[in-house]
Design an enzyme around this catalytic site. Structure first.
Site, short mmCIF file in Angstrom:
data_model
loop_
_atom_site.label_atom_id
_atom_site.label_comp_id
_atom_site.label_asym_id
_atom_site.label_seq_id
_atom_site.Cartn_x
_atom_site.Cartn_y
_atom_site.Cartn_z
N ASP A 118 77.35 133.28 90.25
CA ASP A 118 77.56 131.83 90.28
C ASP A 118 79.03 131.49 90.44
O ASP A 118 79.67 132.02 91.35
CB ASP A 118 76.93 131.20 89.02
CG ASP A 118 77.00 129.69 89.06
OD1 ASP A 118 76.42 129.12 89.99
OD2 ASP A 118 77.65 129.09 88.19
N HIS A 315 68.09 130.92 90.59
CA HIS A 315 69.54 131.03 90.39
C HIS A 315 69.85 131.99 89.25
O HIS A 315 70.85 132.68 89.26
CB HIS A 315 70.09 129.63 90.08
CG HIS A 315 71.53 129.63 89.74
ND1 HIS A 315 72.51 129.79 90.68
CD2 HIS A 315 72.17 129.51 88.55
CE1 HIS A 315 73.69 129.75 90.10
NE2 HIS A 315 73.52 129.57 88.81
O1 LIG Z 1 77.43 124.79 90.41
C1 LIG Z 1 77.13 125.95 90.23
N1 LIG Z 1 76.27 126.35 89.25
C2 LIG Z 1 75.66 125.38 88.36
C3 LIG Z 1 74.25 125.05 88.82
C4 LIG Z 1 73.39 126.25 88.46
C5 LIG Z 1 71.95 126.01 88.78
C6 LIG Z 1 71.50 126.08 90.11
C7 LIG Z 1 70.15 125.91 90.41
C8 LIG Z 1 69.24 125.66 89.38
C9 LIG Z 1 69.69 125.60 88.06
C10 LIG Z 1 71.04 125.77 87.76
N2 LIG Z 1 77.65 126.96 91.00
C11 LIG Z 1 78.66 126.72 91.99
C12 LIG Z 1 79.44 128.02 92.15
C13 LIG Z 1 80.55 127.84 93.17
C14 LIG Z 1 79.98 127.37 94.48
O2 LIG Z 1 81.02 127.04 95.36
C15 LIG Z 1 81.39 128.14 96.18
C16 LIG Z 1 82.52 127.66 97.02
C17 LIG Z 1 83.81 128.00 96.67
F1 LIG Z 1 83.99 128.68 95.55
C18 LIG Z 1 84.89 127.60 97.45
C19 LIG Z 1 84.64 126.85 98.60
C20 LIG Z 1 83.34 126.49 98.96
C21 LIG Z 1 82.29 126.89 98.15
F2 LIG Z 1 81.03 126.56 98.43
C22 LIG Z 1 79.14 126.14 94.34
C23 LIG Z 1 78.04 126.34 93.31
#
Ligand SMILES: O=C(NCCCc1ccccc1)N[C@H]1CC[C@H](OCc2c(F)cccc2F)CC1
Length: 338
Positions: A118, A315
Site C-alpha cells: 500500500d 487490498h
Molecule cells: O490510499 C491508500 N490506501 C488506503 C485505502 C486502502 C483500501 C483500499 C481498498 C479497500 C479498502 C481499503 N493507498 C494509496 C497508496 C499510494 C498510492 O499512490 C501511489 C502513487 C504515488 F505514490 C506517487 C504518484 C502516483 C501514485 F499513484 C495511492 C493509494
C-alpha cells in the site's frame, strides 16, 4: 518457533525504539530461527491505515527461511512519532528515514531487502530511487510504480477530468473532515473496522474508493472477518496511543502530493530518466479496488529486472492470502539469493 502469524505483543519478536532523523521510530525485530548466519535483513513497510502488525503473517515465515526481519511503525503510527506538520511526510523524507534506520541495523556499507504494502509499496519504490545502494532487492504488494510527471497535475484536477476516479477517496482523506470526525476510541474502532472490510447487513459500506468515508454507515457495520476482536482491539489501542486527532499523522501521507512532485523533478531530470536497476518484484492483488492490477500496465519500462506476480485477494492481501503472498516473496528471495 511456529510460523503461525504474530499475535499482539508476541514473545517471538523483539520490540525496539530508536532515534531516526530526530524522530522516535519503533520497530519489531525478528531473528532467523534457522540458527547460524542470517541470509540478510528484510525490512517491511506498512501502509494506511495499518501498523507493523500488518505484516504479522510474513514475519515468522521470513525468519523461518533464515532472514532477520525489521518492521517499523511508520511515521504517524503506533510507537513512532506523529509530527503534526504534513511537510514531515514527504516520500523523500520518509525514504531518508527508511535509509537512516536501515543503516543503523546493517551498517554504512550493508544492504537490505526492502518490501512494502500500500503506501509502504509507494514508499519502497521511492527508496529505490533515492537510495539505490542500500537495496539488494525491492518488492511491493498492491502498489505499482508510478513515475513522476514533468508537469504537476493536482489530484483534484485529474479526478475532475474523469481520470483515476478510484482515487476519489484520497480527496476526502487529505481534507479536514475525516481527521475531524474520526477521533476517540469508538470512532477510531468503527473507522478501522470499516477500512478492513466491515459491511452492513444489507451490504452497506462505510468506505467507497469512488466516494470516501460514508460516516452515517460507520456504526451500522458488522465486524470485519479480516481481523479477530483481539487483533482489532490491538489496532485501536495503538492508534489511541496518539493524542486527538489520532488520524492526523496517518492522513498526512495524503497531503504531500505537490511537495513530492517538487522533490522528484530532480529525479525526472536524470540522464536516461527514472530507472530502478535493483532486482524488483511486484505482486498485484486481483480484487484491490483502490489499486487494481490494471494500474501496473507500463511500469516494466522503469525497471532493469522486474518480476511480476498476482494473488487472488482484496487490498488486504497480506492477511487475506498470506500463503500465496509468502510463496511469491519466498520464490523471488530464493532467486535473489540463488
Ligand atoms: O490510499 C491508500 N490506501 C488506503 C485505502 C486502502 C483500501 C483500499 C481498498 C479497500 C479498502 C481499503 N493507498 C494509496 C497508496 C499510494 C498510492 O499512490 C501511489 C502513487 C504515488 F505514490 C506517487 C504518484 C502516483 C501514485 F499513484 C495511492 C493509494
Amino acid at each position: 518457533m511456529s510460523t503461525d502469524k504474530l499475535v499482539p505483543n508476541d514473545p517471538r519478536v523483539k520490540y525496539e525504539s530508536t532515534q531516526v532523523n530526530g524522530k522516535t521510530y519503533s520497530y519489531v525485530l525478528g531473528e532467523p530461527t534457522t540458527g547460524g548466519e542470517s541470509k540478510g535483513l528484510v525490512f517491511l513497510v506498512h501502509g494506511f491505515p495499518d501498523l507493523s502488525f500488518g505484516w504479522r503473517y510474513q514475519v515468522p515465515y521470513l525468519t523461518s527461511r533464515g532472514y532477520r526481519v525489521v518492521v517499523p511503525d511508520q511515521l504517524g503510527y503506533g510507537g513512532t512519532d506523529a509530527p503534526a506538520a504534513a511537510e514531515e511526510y514527504t516520500l523523500k523524507k520518509l525514504s531518508d528515514d527508511v535509509a537512516a534506520l536501515a543503516r543503523k541495523l546493517v551498517g554504512d556499507d550493508g544492504q537490505i531487502i526492502l518490501g512494502g504494502h500500500d503506501w509502504g509499496g509507494a514508499l519502497v519504490w521511492r527508496v529505490a530511487l533515492w537510495h539505490p545502494d542500500l537495496l539488494r532487492g525491492v518488492f511491493s504488494v498492491c502498489t505499482p510504480f508510478s513515475a513522476s510527471n514533468p508537469q504537476f497535475f493536482a489530484l483534484e484536477d485529474i479526478i475532475a477530468a474523469g481520470k483515476l476516479t478510484n482515487f476519489t477517496y484520497q480527496l476526502h482523506f487529505k481534507g479536514p473532515e475525516v481527521e475531524e470526525k474520526i477521533q476517540g476510541e469508538d470512532k477510531v474502532k468503527q473507522f478501522l473496522n470499516c477500512m478492513f472490510g466491515g459491511h452492513g447487513a444489507n451490504g452497506e459500506r462505510g468506505f467507497d474508493t469512488a466516494k470516501g468515508v460514508l460516516f452515517d454507515n460507520l456504526d451500522k457495520l458488522s465486524k470485519t472477518r479480516l481481523l479477530s476482536e483481539e487483533e482489532l482491539n490491538h489496532y485501536v489501542e495503538r492508534y489511541m496511543a496518539h493524542p486527538a486527532p489520532q488520524l492526523r499523522g496517518p492522513l498526512n501521507w495524503y497531503r504531500t502530493q505537490r511537495l513530492n512532485w517538487e522533490d522528484e523533478k530532480e529525479l525526472a531530470g536524470r540522464p536516461g530518466g527514472v530507472k530502478i536497476e535493483t532486482p524488483a518484484l511486484f505482486i498485484a492483488a486481483s480484487g484491490d479496488e483502490a489499486l487494481p492490477p490494471s494500474m501496473s500496465a507500463g511500469m516494466d519500462k522503469y525497471f532493469g529486472k522486474l518480476s511480476r506476480d498476482e494473488v487472488n485477494a482484496s487490498h488486504w492481501a497480506l492477511t487475506q492470502a498470506p500463503g500465496e503472498v509468502n510463496k511469491s516473496i519466498g520464490a523471488w528471495l530464493d532467486e535473489l539469493d540463488g
